[in-house]
Design a protein around this motif. Structure first.
Motif, short mmCIF file in Angstrom:
data_model
loop_
_atom_site.label_atom_id
_atom_site.label_comp_id
_atom_site.label_asym_id
_atom_site.label_seq_id
_atom_site.Cartn_x
_atom_site.Cartn_y
_atom_site.Cartn_z
N ILE A 28 55.77 7.86 26.19
CA ILE A 28 57.31 7.67 26.90
C ILE A 28 56.86 7.82 28.57
O ILE A 28 56.16 8.98 28.85
CB ILE A 28 58.25 8.76 26.76
CG1 ILE A 28 58.58 8.59 25.16
CG2 ILE A 28 59.52 8.67 27.43
CD1 ILE A 28 59.42 9.79 24.46
N PHE A 29 57.44 7.13 29.31
CA PHE A 29 56.96 7.37 30.78
C PHE A 29 58.15 7.33 31.50
O PHE A 29 59.30 6.65 31.28
CB PHE A 29 56.19 5.75 31.03
CG PHE A 29 55.14 5.41 30.53
CD1 PHE A 29 53.89 5.99 31.08
CD2 PHE A 29 55.18 4.32 29.76
CE1 PHE A 29 52.63 5.66 30.47
CE2 PHE A 29 53.94 3.97 29.06
CZ PHE A 29 52.66 4.69 29.55
N LEU A 30 58.04 8.49 32.33
CA LEU A 30 59.24 9.16 33.36
C LEU A 30 58.85 8.50 34.54
O LEU A 30 57.88 9.20 35.20
CB LEU A 30 59.30 10.42 33.22
CG LEU A 30 59.54 10.96 31.63
CD1 LEU A 30 59.85 12.42 31.69
CD2 LEU A 30 60.66 10.15 30.95
N PRO A 31 59.58 7.86 35.22
CA PRO A 31 59.28 7.34 36.73
C PRO A 31 59.57 8.50 37.63
O PRO A 31 59.99 9.69 37.36
CB PRO A 31 60.34 6.27 37.11
CG PRO A 31 61.68 6.54 36.02
CD PRO A 31 61.01 7.29 35.05
N GLY A 32 59.38 8.04 39.04
CA GLY A 32 59.54 9.08 40.14
C GLY A 32 61.01 9.08 40.79
O GLY A 32 61.78 8.15 40.06
N LEU A 33 61.12 9.53 41.70
CA LEU A 33 62.46 9.62 42.57
C LEU A 33 62.69 8.49 43.00
O LEU A 33 61.94 7.83 43.72
CB LEU A 33 62.44 10.74 43.64
CG LEU A 33 63.69 10.99 44.40
CD1 LEU A 33 64.76 11.56 43.56
CD2 LEU A 33 63.26 11.89 45.49
N GLY A 34 63.84 7.65 42.91
CA GLY A 34 64.08 6.76 43.52
C GLY A 34 63.58 5.20 42.81
O GLY A 34 63.45 4.07 43.52
N ALA A 35 63.03 5.44 41.73
CA ALA A 35 62.31 4.34 40.94
C ALA A 35 63.12 4.24 39.72
O ALA A 35 63.84 5.28 39.18
CB ALA A 35 60.57 4.72 40.81
N ASP A 36 62.39 3.42 38.76
CA ASP A 36 62.77 3.21 37.29
C ASP A 36 61.93 2.77 36.54
O ASP A 36 60.72 2.70 36.91
CB ASP A 36 64.13 2.06 37.43
CG ASP A 36 63.85 0.91 38.03
OD1 ASP A 36 62.79 0.21 37.73
OD2 ASP A 36 64.73 0.24 38.63
N SER A 37 62.25 2.27 35.33
CA SER A 37 61.34 1.88 34.26
C SER A 37 60.34 0.66 34.73
O SER A 37 59.15 0.64 34.26
CB SER A 37 61.82 1.36 32.95
OG SER A 37 62.97 0.22 33.05
N ARG A 38 60.63 -0.08 35.71
CA ARG A 38 59.91 -1.25 36.20
C ARG A 38 58.82 -0.72 36.74
O ARG A 38 57.65 -1.22 37.06
CB ARG A 38 60.75 -2.15 37.13
CG ARG A 38 61.87 -3.01 36.50
CD ARG A 38 62.64 -3.54 37.53
NE ARG A 38 63.30 -2.80 38.34
CZ ARG A 38 64.15 -3.04 39.08
NH1 ARG A 38 64.39 -4.30 39.74
NH2 ARG A 38 64.93 -2.20 39.95
N LEU A 39 58.49 0.51 37.19
CA LEU A 39 57.44 1.10 37.72
C LEU A 39 56.02 0.95 36.99
O LEU A 39 55.06 0.99 37.40
CB LEU A 39 57.80 2.53 38.41
CG LEU A 39 56.82 3.36 39.05
CD1 LEU A 39 56.42 2.70 40.54
CD2 LEU A 39 56.98 4.79 39.00
N PHE A 40 56.39 1.17 35.55
CA PHE A 40 55.22 1.09 34.63
C PHE A 40 55.01 -0.24 33.96
O PHE A 40 54.73 -0.20 32.87
CB PHE A 40 55.42 2.24 33.63
CG PHE A 40 55.65 3.50 33.97
CD1 PHE A 40 54.69 4.48 34.28
CD2 PHE A 40 56.89 4.07 34.28
CE1 PHE A 40 54.55 5.74 34.92
CE2 PHE A 40 57.07 5.41 34.68
CZ PHE A 40 56.03 6.04 35.27
N LYS A 41 55.26 -1.22 34.58
CA LYS A 41 55.03 -2.64 34.10
C LYS A 41 53.61 -2.98 33.53
O LYS A 41 53.56 -3.35 32.69
CB LYS A 41 55.33 -3.72 35.31
CG LYS A 41 54.54 -3.66 36.30
CD LYS A 41 54.93 -4.56 37.38
CE LYS A 41 54.17 -4.59 38.82
NZ LYS A 41 54.68 -5.72 39.85
#
Length: 254
Positions: A28-41
């Motif tokens: 499970i990947f949790l993004p940073g502030l101001g980011a979403d799931s697309r960060l872990f493409k």
């Protein structure tokens, strides 16, 4: 030296078994502030069994710990327990989520292990936001407006920053940004001690992180010349660390 020939059906079976193994091992990947799931493409493409999640909206006055528990409950149960990977703010929340989901391991990326490691440079911003709440809304609104402005001229800077990150920030609702920021800074400057010391954590940090400098924390793995978005700038290194973590988490046959 003689080469060994492996039947095509055997190769297909081995590949399928590897895919199934990775699917069974939840990430499970949790993004940073101001980011979403697309960060872990790059990570979700490399690991079929992984899931990158989007933040839910914080409640007014909600603490980071309470938010993490409510967020974990929204994800549902996992069998087997997952490995929780968090970047930046996601790394601060990850141990709470992991504990709630019954996980025993966390991968912390570009973050700090506990409030004591959080940089003091953001303390004035926390005081201003705490004693003058409207200022937080104005600043976050202007930052999102600036991000939208940058997107119009991305041809001049896209070779240095992934436009997708700026787009994610620009698309994040101001209310969510303000509440998540307040939650994070309250955790940093009002909390004490470790959050979940019984969890096994692996911390990875870039030596040139401008937001959470490496000198403020003690990572297990240092990525030379890495910044704050290692999952985008150094995907090969991060994916190799994930593969190693998955292999070590496999149940051993007697």
């Amino acid at each position: 030296m003689l080469a060994t020939t492996i039947p095509l059906t055997t190769c297909a079976a081995l590949i399928l078994a590897e895919i199934v193994r990775l699917v069974d091992m939840n990430l499970i990947f949790l993004p940073g502030l101001g980011a979403d799931s697309r960060l872990f493409k790059f990570q979700t493409a490399a690991f079929p069994g992984s899931v990158a999640v989007d933040w839910i909206d914080p409640l007014p006055g909600e603490t980071l710990k309470n938010y993490a528990v409510r967020f974990a409950d929204s994800l549902g149960p996992f069998t087997p327990p997952p490995i929780v990977c968090g970047l930046s703010l996601g790394g601060m929340i990850a141990p709470y989520v992991a504990k709630r989901l019954g996980a025993s391991k966390c991968l912390l990326l570009c973050t700090v292990r506990n409030p004591k490691e959080f940089p003091r440079r953001y303390y004035p911003a926390w005081l201003l936001g705490r004693f003058c709440p409207p200022l937080s809304w104005i600043v976050q609104f202007l930052l999102r407006l600036f991000a939208r402005f940058l997107l119009l001229f991305q041809a001049f800077w896209r070779h240095r920053i992934d436009p997708e990150v700026v787009r994610q920030f620009a698309q994040t609702p101001t209310t969510r940004l303000v509440r998540l920021t307040r939650m994070m800074l309250d955790w940093a400057y009002l909390s004490k001690g470790l959050i979940a010391p019984e969890l096994e954590t692996l911390q990875v940090h870039g030596t040139r992180d401008p937001l959470l400098p490496i000198r403020s924390t003690t990572p297990d793995i240092r990525i030379e010349r890495g910044g704050h978005l290692l999952v985008l700038t150094h995907p090969a290194e991060i994916n190799a660390i994930l593969r190693d973590l998955l292999q070590k988490s496999e149940p051993h046959s007697p």
